[in-house]
Design an enzyme around this catalytic site. Structure first.
Site, PDB file in Angstrom:
ATOM      1  N   ASP A 192       0.882  -1.152   0.000  1.00 32.00           N
ATOM      2  CA  ASP A 192       0.000   0.000   0.000  1.00 32.00           C
ATOM      3  C   ASP A 192       0.927   1.212   0.000  1.00 32.00           C
ATOM      4  OD1 ASP A 192      -3.157   0.642   1.683  1.00 32.00           O
ATOM      5  OD2 ASP A 192      -2.049   1.763   0.173  1.00 32.00           O
TER       6      ASP A 192
HETATM    7  C1  GLC Z   1      -4.244   4.306  -0.269  1.00 33.09           C
HETATM    8  C2  GLC Z   1      -5.127   3.102  -0.052  1.00 33.09           C
HETATM    9  C3  GLC Z   1      -5.035   2.079  -1.161  1.00 33.09           C
HETATM   10  C4  GLC Z   1      -4.831   2.823  -2.471  1.00 33.09           C
HETATM   11  C5  GLC Z   1      -3.445   3.436  -2.414  1.00 33.09           C
HETATM   12  C6  GLC Z   1      -3.163   4.313  -3.642  1.00 33.09           C
HETATM   13  O1  GLC Z   1      -3.679   4.701   0.938  1.00 33.09           O
HETATM   14  O2  GLC Z   1      -5.005   2.416   1.190  1.00 33.09           O
HETATM   15  O3  GLC Z   1      -6.251   1.300  -1.157  1.00 33.09           O
HETATM   16  O4  GLC Z   1      -4.940   1.936  -3.570  1.00 33.09           O
HETATM   17  O5  GLC Z   1      -3.222   4.208  -1.242  1.00 33.09           O
HETATM   18  O6  GLC Z   1      -4.004   5.428  -3.624  1.00 33.09           O
END
Ligand code: GLC
Length: 739
Positions: free
Chosen positions: A263
């Protein structure tokens, strides 16, 4: 690779190209693994390390010298997010990136319709292809543990069987088009409070029986090409580089051959990232939503720090090559694939799919006759327009763009049909509207305070208008503001926000013909439920939301949605909220899932705490009768299977769809087991008077539980009961067998 080898490799490559020979790695007719090995053999150390981390906010490097393209990713699970700047969280404010917004995944789960899920994945892939995205950052299948989790709307409910069955077709529909799903957030990201570091402690049984099965199906049956590690820790180690979750279970046990992506900001250590299963590092030094960093990507954990340890011989080159093989495999399946569909964006076909999903997602929770209960009186829904001259629509959610906000699933829809639009299209100038309450703009990390005087005057105005109306349709619920259905924070109360409970009470007081439509991704407290004749769970349905809401209310569509999660009477009735703050939200460092395997209806059933509306519940405008079930044999052997058959009839006057649910109960379990568990379901369509016989194949793996003593799955000999029903509590029949 030293300069002379590099030079000769380049000469060979150029010579091959001059003679029109396609190098093996570029030849799409060759086996994938052959192409991967050929490309790997041509890459330098720098090129390999560069592939393992971001080069922009949503892009990671290919191999420019070999013509292997960058990998482009985009949020999110419900539609292709608007373009974000190369190196910060700002939107590029393009005028060509509006899209079709599809229903949120709790809504998709509420359809219990696998075919719609496959169409969903396919349509989203077509939008991604048009927007030139290779990896879609979704779907999410974290289990719905508490109604306060800000991101439940992005997931598929409280039951691992439903979530697993519904995520597989979505992945297949998407990846068939050459776009990778990135199933998230692996794993145990079941709340947003302290999401970046909370250390989840839970039993092997809860991990294996509740929180992992949907991911396992996504990998083994869906063939997911990528998985996103979650922000939190699991048993002391960050999930984005976690030996148990990523090496032992995901890659070794399940045979995952794709890429583990962090993430955004989920990596925290080079050695762990190198050795504990991480393949692609994104968004480091940011919180995944807003905060930025002064670091450049070559300072990422899997960038120069990793290269230094490799060159010193502290970390094995084999580990690097395994990661690069996975990145190359993902690249050749997506970005580098030349023969893939063109894609399309915001097309009539995509809107039709969004509407079809919305039509089947809406759940009719309650539908009684208004006013004093007279036997045989006509239920309030579907509304008979001829009976009403003045239909008042109350509620900010009747007009609000509920696709905006919510965090990374934020969308810029090209077209929106709001509930008010949908109702006006059907009932024209019979419709009057007033907001009734106000909630403020969706903003990250804070909430716009609305003055009480404003709320009061809006409420009084609505009540006055309701007094004069023939029918009132309240459209409220939650929204994508921080502290509601939104990432990076949880809800602070189970009650409806923005003064809605008082408003609903007052509306019910002055007009018995009241329909309450809740647009949300979570359960909410309904102390007013007994005063309201009709209640509809309308979800976040995307661009065509208003069409589906109006179609169900008017009877154009017979509702067939079923709840993918329980709606407790009060928050304390939910298992996660039964064991104090160490269970939810934890003590800011760690938390313990003390309800263990008893999540959702498993808790309600086993602890005999009835939900207000149970898992699997959803009414229809017609009536379904279940006949007598038969079983192909009274005994199931370890290598065999049984067939359960049950006739289901539509005994009403309107065509409808019913989801027949099969639960399994072990009658004398060796260890604590839930009273029953969903193990299969089938959605059928029946004309008035029609009967269909539904068949379920019962296999030993439906009986199994995870034995912590042997760290293995097992099914014990003994008596089992199959329960068939229209919800987890509306069980129409049961039949026993011996295993
Ligand atoms: C965010 C989310 C994830 C997302 C990523 C990119 O913090 O937790 O679900 O795909 O970052 O935006």
């Amino acid at each position: 690779m030293n300069r002379s080898i590099l030079l000769s490799a380049t000469i060979v490559l150029t010579a091959a190209a001059l003679h029109g020979q396609t190098p093996i790695y570029q030849d799409e007719s060759r086996p994938l693994e052959e192409r991967v090995e050929d490309a790997l053999s041509r890459m330098t150390l720098d090129e390999k390390v560069a592939m393992l981390h971001a080069e922009g906010k949503f892009a990671s490097a290919g191999v420019p010298r070999l013509g292997i393209p960058d990998l482009w990713m985009s949020d999110g699970p419900h539609g292709v997010r608007a373009e974000i700047n190369w190196n910060d969280w700002g939107y590029s404010k393009r005028t060509n990136d509006s899209i079709a917004a599809f229903p949120a995944l709790t809504a998709l789960a509420a359809t219990w319709n696998r075919d719609l899920s496959e169409l969903y994945g396919q349509a989203l892939a077509e939008e991604a292809l048009y927007r030139e995205k290779d990896v879609m950052l979704g779907p999410g299948v974290n289990i719905y543990r508490t109604p306060l989790n800000g991101r439940n709307f992005e997931y598929m409910g409280e039951d691992p069987c439903l979530a697993g069955e519904m995520v597989v077709p979505y992945i297949r529909g998407m990846q068939r088009n050459g776009v990778a799903a990135c199933v998230k957030h692996y794993a145990l990201n079941n709340q947003e409070v302290w999401r970046g570091h909370i250390d989840v402690q839970l039993s092997d049984r809860a991990l294996r029986e509740i929180y992992l099965p949907a991911f396992e199906k996504a990998v083994k049956e869906g063939g997911a090409w990528s998985i996103m590690g979650s922000y939190n820790k699991v048993r002391g180690q960050h999930a984005c580089h976690n030996d148990l979750l990523l090496n032992k279970i995901l890659k070794d046990e399940w045979g995952f051959d794709g890429v583990v992506i962090t993430d955004w900001g989920g990596a925290h250590d080079t050695r762990e990232a190198a050795l504990c299963g991480l393949d692609l590092e994104m968004g480091t030094y940011t919180n995944g939503l807003t905060s930025e960093s002064a670091f450049t990507t070559d300072q990422y954990y899997l960038a120069n720090p990793y290269k230094e340890l490799l060159l010193k011989g502290d970390l094995p080159m084999e580990g690097l090559d395994d990661k690069v093989r996975r990145l190359l495999r993902l690249n050749f399946r997506t970005a580098a694939r030349r023969l893939k569909p063109y894609g399309s964006i915001a097309s009539p076909e995509h809107y039709a799919i969004a509407e079809a999903i919305g039509d089947e997602a809406v759940v009719l929770l309650k539908n009684d006759a208004p006013g004093k209960k007279k036997k045989g009186a006509t239920p309030l829904l579907p509304i008979d327009a001829a009976k009403y001259d003045r239909i008042l629509v109350v509620g900010e959610n009747a007009t609000r763009n509920l696709m905006e906000g919510g965090g990374s699933s934020d969308l810029k829809p090209k077209d929106i049909v709001t509930p008010l639009d949908g109702l006006r299209a059907l009932y024209g100038d019979k419709i009057e509207y007033t907001p009734g309450y106000k909630s403020g703009k969706p903003m990250y990390g804070k909430v716009e305070k609305i003055r009480a005087a404003v709320t009061d005057s809006l409420r009084r105005r609505a009540v006055e208008m309701a007094r004069e109306a023939d029918l009132v349709i309240f459209v409220g619920g939650l929204n994508k503001n921080h502290g509601q259905d939104c990432e990076n924070g949880d809800r602070e109360e189970y009650a409806l926000p923005f003064g809605q409970p008082r408003l609903i009470d007052d509306l019910a007081e002055v007009n018995p013909n009241l329909v309450v439509v809740l647009l949300s991704g979570n359960a909410v407290e309904m102390p007013w439920a007994s005063k309201v004749p009709a209640i509809v769970q309308g979800w976040y349905l995307g661009s065509m939301a208003g069409k589906s809401i109006a179609s169900v209310i008017s009877g154009k569509v017979n509702p067939s949605g079923k709840l993918p999660f329980s709606i407790p009477v009060k928050l304390e009735d939910n298992g996660a909220h039964h064991f104090g703050t160490i269970s939810y939200p934890g003590d800011s460092i760690r938390q313990e899932y003390l309800e263990d395997i008893l999540v959702g209806y498993r808790w309600h059933d086993t602890k005999k705490i009835p939900a207000l509306y149970p898992f699997g519940h959803g009414l229809s405008y017609t009536t379904f009768d279940y006949g007598k079930p038969t079983l192909s044999s009274p005994t199931l052997s370890p290598d065999g299977s049984l067939t359960l058959s049950i006739p289901v009839s539509n005994v009403g006057k309107q065509a409808g769809k019913e989801t027949v649910q099969l639960y399994v109960s072990e009658l004398s379990p060796r260890l604590t087991r839930p009273a029953k568990e969903l193990k299969a379901f089938e959605k059928i369509s029946l004309a008035p008077g029609q009967t269909k016989v539904v068949h379920f194949t019962v296999t030993p793996d439906m009986l199994r539980y995870y034995d912590p003593d042997t760290s293995a799955w097992r099914a014990d000999p003994g008596k089992y009961r199959l329960l068939i029903g229209s919800s987890s509590t509306d069980l129409r029949s049961g039949i026993d067998f011996k295993y």
